[in-house]
Design a protein around this motif. Structure first.
Motif, short mmCIF file in Angstrom:
data_model
loop_
_atom_site.label_atom_id
_atom_site.label_comp_id
_atom_site.label_asym_id
_atom_site.label_seq_id
_atom_site.Cartn_x
_atom_site.Cartn_y
_atom_site.Cartn_z
N UNK A 185 0.83 -1.20 0.00
CA UNK A 185 0.00 0.00 0.00
C UNK A 185 0.87 1.26 0.00
N UNK A 186 0.64 2.12 -0.95
CA UNK A 186 1.37 3.39 -1.03
C UNK A 186 2.77 3.31 -1.59
N UNK A 187 3.20 2.15 -2.06
CA UNK A 187 4.57 2.02 -2.55
C UNK A 187 4.66 2.36 -4.03
N UNK A 188 5.86 2.82 -4.44
CA UNK A 188 6.04 3.10 -5.87
C UNK A 188 6.28 1.80 -6.63
N UNK A 189 6.21 1.89 -7.95
CA UNK A 189 6.25 0.70 -8.80
C UNK A 189 7.55 -0.08 -8.63
N UNK A 190 8.68 0.60 -8.53
CA UNK A 190 9.97 -0.07 -8.43
C UNK A 190 10.08 -0.89 -7.15
N UNK A 191 9.63 -0.32 -6.03
CA UNK A 191 9.68 -1.03 -4.75
C UNK A 191 8.75 -2.25 -4.79
N UNK A 192 7.57 -2.06 -5.38
CA UNK A 192 6.63 -3.19 -5.51
C UNK A 192 7.26 -4.33 -6.29
#
Length: 337
Positions: A185-192
């Motif tokens: 939740x709330x994470x950017x695409x790269x971290x996901x």
């Protein structure tokens, strides 16, 4: 082997309401008005070792309540729960050593101390040997790329950095079962993407069983082959992701981008002789048509639309999981009679 065995699980909460005025306040002292809310309503579920299962539903469907009962935080009102061969609530101390939990909204790290100090405290809690800790955590830290964060207090981390550290903390003791409640939740695409790849790796290497709740349906498509869909405390679908797409949405999806704005009513009128459902697309002047039928039907719909309007772009898409779930809830065909 079933890692999770649930039969007839139910959880009810009492909700109290206050009467109006001073007289109502006095009456409340003697008798309280309350209603019973059934958050989880008689569900049964088995999860085998090594499965990656998405447990999804709208807000208030009962997902988090189920997770809290499976992890021993809440006591069921009725039903049987066995997780890793134990009763999560009654055998709490032994049980928590066999699971890892990541709640996207809550932290298990100490806010004001360095991340590595939180890890060392958890190492003592789980009574891990130096050898096990050093070997296992070295791999986890390298894979999640959190080594530069170890000396920083948790309060100074970004959300993405903290969530990677939370995941590492949940895996310190290398548990056979991992519960993830809204972990991206709330994470950017790269971290996901990094977190998804890491979860797939531990599932392959250690056969770690993962139960995931999320509103990000791209998480499901990237990680899970099995979906359990919850509505009003009941399981309304339990099966493969591909079968969910095939069973609930027939046909194909065509995405049009028009050169000029087009009204939905106009599109519905020109395609009135075909089984088409129109929905606005994310692109400016974009519309999606879900067409039931064979390839010939799809081709005829495309021809009619393009003969009436100037097109900038057109794409033939697979119907997304998000569309499938939205259709299930909007059409109401999941409702129990």
């Amino acid at each position: 082997m079933n890692v999770i065995e649930v039969h007839g699980l139910r959880k009810e909460f009492k909700s109290y309401s206050s009467r109006k005025g001073l007289g109502g306040a006095f009456r409340d002292l003697l008798t309280r008005n309350y209603t019973v809310l059934r958050a989880v309503d008689d569900i049964s579920l088995n999860v085998k070792q090594g499965e990656m299962v998405a447990y999804i539903g709208e807000n208030g469907a009962g997902k988090s309540t189920t997770i809290k009962m499976l992890t021993g935080i809440l006591t069921p009102t009725a039903g049987e729960v066995r997780v890793n061969g134990m009763d999560p609530h009654r055998q709490r101390e032994a049980f928590v050593r066999t699971i890892g939990v990541v709640f996207g909204q809550r932290s298990q790290l100490w806010w004001d101390i360095a991340v590595q100090e939180s890890f060392r405290l958890l190492k003592k809690v789980y009574r891990l040997s130096d050898e096990h800790y050093d070997t296992h955590m070295k791999e986890v830290i390298e894979t999640l790329e959190i080594e530069p964060l170890l000396d920083k207090p948790v309060r100074k981390l970004s959300l993405g950095q903290r969530m990677r550290c939370e995941l590492a903390a949940a895996l310190i003791h290398n548990p056979p079962l991992l519960f993830l409640d809204e972990p991206t939740i709330g994470l950017d695409v790269l971290v996901k993407m990094k977190m998804r790849e890491f979860l797939k790796n531990i599932n392959r290497k250690y056969k770690t069983t993962i139960l995931l709740t999320t509103h990000d349906l791209s998480d499901i498509e990237a990680l899970c082959d099995r979906v359990v869909l919850l509505d009003e405390g009941r399981i309304i679908y339990d099966g493969g992701l591909e079968a969910l797409q095939n069973n609930w949405v027939e046909g194909k999806q065509v995405e049009f981008e028009f050169q000029k704005p087009v009204a939905k009513e106009d599109l519905e009128h020109i395609t009135r002789d075909f089984p088409v459902k129109w929905r606005a697309a994310e692109k400016l002047r974009g519309w999606k048509a879900t067409v039931e039928g064979d390839d010939d039907t799809v081709s005829r719909v495309m021809s009619i639309v393009m003969s009436h309007h100037s097109i900038s772009d057109v794409k033939l898409n697979q119907v997304s999981t998000e569309e499938v779930i939205r259709n299930i809830y909007e059409e109401g065909i999941h409702r129990h009679g």
